[in-house]
Design an enzyme around this catalytic site. Structure first.
Site, PDB file in Angstrom:
ATOM      1  N   THR A  95     -12.202 -11.087  -7.219  1.00 19.05           N
ATOM      2  CA  THR A  95     -12.645 -10.445  -5.978  1.00 19.05           C
ATOM      3  C   THR A  95     -14.149 -10.211  -6.009  1.00 19.05           C
ATOM      4  OG1 THR A  95     -10.500  -9.343  -5.681  1.00 19.05           O
ATOM      5  CG2 THR A  95     -12.370  -8.455  -4.460  1.00 19.05           C
ATOM      6  N   LYS A 126      -6.785 -14.162   6.255  1.00 17.54           N
ATOM      7  CA  LYS A 126      -7.324 -14.312   4.900  1.00 17.54           C
ATOM      8  C   LYS A 126      -6.758 -15.551   4.221  1.00 17.54           C
ATOM      9  CE  LYS A 126      -7.980 -10.693   2.277  1.00 17.54           C
ATOM     10  NZ  LYS A 126      -7.845  -9.552   1.320  1.00 17.54           N
ATOM     11  N   ASP A 167     -20.189   6.851  -4.026  1.00 19.23           N
ATOM     12  CA  ASP A 167     -18.753   6.913  -4.264  1.00 19.23           C
ATOM     13  C   ASP A 167     -18.320   8.374  -4.185  1.00 19.23           C
ATOM     14  OD1 ASP A 167     -16.525   4.882  -5.672  1.00 19.23           O
ATOM     15  OD2 ASP A 167     -16.168   7.018  -6.070  1.00 19.23           O
ATOM     16  N   ASP A 224      -1.936  -2.872  -4.054  1.00 21.07           N
ATOM     17  CA  ASP A 224      -2.886  -2.574  -2.986  1.00 21.07           C
ATOM     18  C   ASP A 224      -3.317  -1.133  -3.199  1.00 21.07           C
ATOM     19  OD1 ASP A 224      -3.832  -1.920  -0.073  1.00 21.07           O
ATOM     20  OD2 ASP A 224      -3.536  -4.083  -0.062  1.00 21.07           O
ATOM     21  N   LYS A 243       2.488  -7.782   4.763  1.00 21.52           N
ATOM     22  CA  LYS A 243       2.031  -6.564   4.101  1.00 21.52           C
ATOM     23  C   LYS A 243       3.183  -5.583   4.051  1.00 21.52           C
ATOM     24  CE  LYS A 243      -2.083  -5.180   2.517  1.00 21.52           C
ATOM     25  NZ  LYS A 243      -3.081  -6.008   1.818  1.00 21.52           N
ATOM     26  N   ALA A 276     -14.970   0.182  -0.199  1.00 21.16           N
ATOM     27  CA  ALA A 276     -13.994   1.265  -0.340  1.00 21.16           C
ATOM     28  C   ALA A 276     -13.022   1.216   0.832  1.00 21.16           C
ATOM     29  CB  ALA A 276     -14.717   2.607  -0.436  1.00 21.16           C
ATOM     30  N   GLY A 309     -16.619  -2.636  -6.900  1.00 21.19           N
ATOM     31  CA  GLY A 309     -17.981  -2.175  -6.669  1.00 21.19           C
ATOM     32  C   GLY A 309     -18.792  -2.049  -7.947  1.00 21.19           C
ATOM     33  N   ARG A 339       0.838  -1.194   0.000  1.00 23.32           N
ATOM     34  CA  ARG A 339       0.000   0.000   0.000  1.00 23.32           C
ATOM     35  C   ARG A 339       0.875   1.246   0.000  1.00 23.32           C
ATOM     36  NH1 ARG A 339      -5.125   0.367   3.979  1.00 23.32           N
ATOM     37  NH2 ARG A 339      -5.686  -1.248   2.477  1.00 23.32           N
TER      38      ARG A 339
END
Length: 389
Positions: free
Chosen positions: A178, A96, A231, A143, A108, A268, A213, A72
């Site tokens: 996903t 996960k 959004d 990410d 991560k 989100a 989404g 990230r």
């Protein structure tokens, strides 16, 4: 983080001595305390002056295999904020991987910087060398704030990167599995609550119309559901409302969780279920792709008390993880989709355990993960032997 030599030189100033004592007496101790709280194995601070790279890599648990988790990039206000985020996210990856039944542990990485202003090929090449230095203990990829193209540069320095563009040997868009996994979560939830997987006539409120989404909106409309969507990018909302007139309704991103609906779907940012929003929820279930939807574990307990069914996010959004994990053994799309389909059965198992033992679903999921870790740890007591060179 600046590392201070333990041996004081005769030229040390009082300021340098004070800084050393401060680092040794508080900062390092705090890092170890934070690691101990969640059971982390290793935390690596990475700095490269030439490219401006400041990164933290956290490996939570490698019982099941090498750590796997995304990288990230965000403009964290402080190093502590970045550290706490990477520790929280890496722990979630262990859970996960456990529920998704892939032979990887949790890890991560975070890069401190603005993703639209601070990126450079040299930064990601430097990051690639740091990851490569872990010799296969950690695999990473995209990410929030990073793109597959960023890791094309990193992959020049190490083979520990997944989710690259197809043109560079990657498996492609992880939003596809996903979204498929979230749909399996919708159907399992419908089966548990209403004894049918049919989503026709149901109302789903989706917070976040990005790559995942937007796919969910299309698939839900196709199945006859009514969709409320919000959004921060209003052009996305206008496009969906115009594309699906009568089936899609726009809402404000800050208040969509208050909309009466069958399923609220955070897709989100994390921390959506918190002290402020929890009592405002008007849904029967929460099923979404966002990471870390519960601001604290205790919020899962409160959802259980309120009778709101919560699908643990680290299971429901595992389709992308399953895809990049599959890359490391030779990518096969049908195999990925088949494994992602099993999210349906695992979620029903969690719901059943929750009902039988009167446990919050997040606690039931954690219980299943810990049992898997115990089983894998026990299997690894059997020595495989050594490969002759």
């Amino acid at each position: 983080m600046k590392v201070i030599n333990n041996q004081q030189s005769c030229t040390d100033t009082e300021e340098a001595v004070h800084l050393r004592e401060s680092v040794q007496g508080s900062t390092m101790e705090d890092v170890f305390r934070l690691m101990e709280e969640a059971g982390h194995e290793q935390v690596i601070f990475c700095r490269h002056e030439g490219s401006g790279l400041k990164s933290i890599i956290a490996l939570h648990d490698t019982t099941m295999g090498p750590a796997l988790g995304g990288c990230r990039m965000a403009p964290y206000r402080t190093t502590d904020e970045a550290l706490k985020d990477v520790l929280r996210l890496s722990r979630g990856m262990t859970y996960k991987c456990g529920l998704a039944d892939v032979d990887f542990g949790g890890g991560k990485a975070v890069i401190i910087g603005h993703p639209e202003e601070d990126k450079s090929p040299e930064m990601f090449r430097a990051f690639g060398r740091f990851v490569g230095g872990l010799n296969g203990r950690f695999f990473t990829g995209t990410d929030m704030g990073t793109m597959p193209e960023d890791f094309v540069h990193a992959a020049r320095e190490s083979e520990s990167f997944v989710g690259l563009p197809v043109s560079h040997g990657g498996s492609g868009d992880t939003a596809i599995p996903t979204a498929y996994g979230v749909m399996q979560g919708f159907r399992a939830t419908a089966r548990h609550l209403w004894n049918s997987t049919d989503l026709g006539g149901r109302t789903v409120a989706i917070q976040g119309a990005g790559k995942v989404g937007a796919r969910l909106v299309a698939q839900l409309v196709e199945e006859g559901a009514r969709v409320i969507v919000a959004d921060v990018h209003m052009d996305r909302i206008r496009s969906l409302v115009e594309k699906y007139p009568g089936s899609v309704e726009a809402a404000d991103v800050e208040t969509i969780h208050r909309k009466p609906c069958d399923i609220f779907s955070p897709c989100a940012i994390g921390g959506v279920v918190n002290n402020r929003t929890l009592d405002e929820l008007a849904c029967q279930a929460i099923v979404g792709s966002a990471n870390n939807q519960l601001a604290e574990d205790a919020h899962g307990d409160r959802l259980h008390e309120r009778g709101i069914l919560y699908a643990p996010d680290y299971l429901v959004n595992a389709g992308g993880l399953i895809q990049v994990a599959d890359e490391l053994s030779g990518y096969h799309h049908e195999r990925v989709m088949e494994k992602t389909r099993s999210i349906f059965d695992m979620l029903l198992k969690i719901y059943q355990l929750s009902r039988e033992e009167d446990l919050p679903t997040c606690r039931a999921a954690d219980q299943l993960v810990l049992e898997r870790l115990r089983q894998v740890s026990d299997l690894k007591r059997i020595l495989l032997g050594f490969e002759r060179r």
